[in-house]
Design a protein around this motif. Structure first.
Motif, PDB file in Angstrom:
ATOM      1  N   ASP A  52      36.017  45.536  44.866  1.00  9.58           N
ATOM      2  CA  ASP A  52      35.263  46.760  44.468  1.00  9.58           C
ATOM      3  C   ASP A  52      35.066  47.682  45.419  1.00  9.58           C
ATOM      4  O   ASP A  52      34.803  48.888  45.197  1.00  9.58           O
ATOM      5  CB  ASP A  52      33.996  46.464  43.604  1.00  9.58           C
ATOM      6  N   LYS A  53      34.394  47.180  46.543  1.00 16.36           N
ATOM      7  CA  LYS A  53      33.884  48.110  47.477  1.00 16.36           C
ATOM      8  C   LYS A  53      34.344  47.503  48.757  1.00 16.36           C
ATOM      9  O   LYS A  53      34.740  46.411  49.002  1.00 16.36           O
ATOM     10  CB  LYS A  53      32.466  48.064  47.529  1.00 16.36           C
ATOM     11  N   HIS A 105      32.599  54.092  47.369  1.00 18.41           N
ATOM     12  CA  HIS A 105      33.034  52.559  47.274  1.00 18.41           C
ATOM     13  C   HIS A 105      33.115  52.217  48.829  1.00 18.41           C
ATOM     14  O   HIS A 105      33.556  50.955  48.843  1.00 18.41           O
ATOM     15  CB  HIS A 105      34.415  52.592  46.688  1.00 18.41           C
ATOM     16  N   ASP A 111      29.345  43.279  42.543  1.00 20.68           N
ATOM     17  CA  ASP A 111      30.468  44.038  43.229  1.00 20.68           C
ATOM     18  C   ASP A 111      31.070  42.929  44.340  1.00 20.68           C
ATOM     19  O   ASP A 111      30.341  42.386  45.158  1.00 20.68           O
ATOM     20  CB  ASP A 111      29.839  45.071  44.189  1.00 20.68           C
TER      21      ASP A 111
END
Length: 206
Positions: free
Chosen positions: A150-151, A173, A118
């Motif tokens: 992604d996060k 997220h 991620d």
């Protein structure tokens, strides 16, 4: 005005072996002044990165001399840009790929780290009071408006209101790293969880 322009047009200067009208040189200089003067970035300094690693060594070496609250109070006095570097160095020594971003004060990302595939964008704030909702919203926007992100990870030393905490809990997220125990565990190289994953210990502590 017309006379002034005509006067400027009548003068040439030598630039790189070529004769260039004076008004062209002045216009270019004005553009550079306005553009570069408003460009809000400072490159990451190698000495600041080295200072963050030295700070971590000293902080850990004095761990038993002070209470957790005293250590946390000390963290809040650290220079904001150094605080960002300290956090990035913590991820780096744990073996996670990081990207140190250019230094700005415009609410942008303070760095990136890859955790279990991620790509995580980081916002680092060295608060004393309650965190700002605007900063949380900005991080959420950075994650949602960029396909590479992604996060989002919000790291701070302040106080988190109940509504903001609920926001983080309801969005998978987004993650928040705060509080005396969790911040100190992260800085001291101890195990803790982020996004449901246990972070690695620093290589020197394994």
């Amino acid at each position: 005005m017309e006379q002034l322009l005509a006067l400027l047009a009548s003068y040439d200067v030598l630039f790189l072996g070529h004769s260039v009208p004076l008004y062209v040189v002045l216009a270019a200089a004005l553009f550079a002044f306005v553009f570069l003067g408003s460009y809000p970035l400072k490159r990451r300094k190698p000495w600041r990165i080295a200072a963050s690693k030295k700070w971590l060594r000293q902080f850990r070496a004095n761990k038993d001399k002070y209470t957790p609250v005293q250590r946390f109070t000390y963290i809040r006095k650290v220079d904001h840009f150094l605080w960002e570097e300290i956090l990035m160095s913590c991820f780096e020594e744990r073996g996670y790929p990081i990207i140190r971003t250019k230094m700005t004060r415009d609410g942008g990302s303070d760095g990136f780290v890859t955790i279990n595939d991620d790509f995580v964008v980081i916002q680092a704030k060295r608060y004393k009071g309650r965190i700002s909702k605007a900063h949380v919203v900005e991080l959420d926007r950075l994650v949602n408006h960029n396909r590479r992100h992604d996060k989002g990870l919000f790291i701070h030393t302040g106080k988190t209101s109940t509504p903001i905490m609920e926001f983080f809990r309801s969005n998978d997220h987004m993650e928040i790293l705060s509080g005396v125990d969790r911040i100190l565990s992260f800085l001291d190289g101890e195990e803790l969880s982020l996004f449901g994953n246990r972070l690695n210990k620093p290589k020197a502590m394994r």
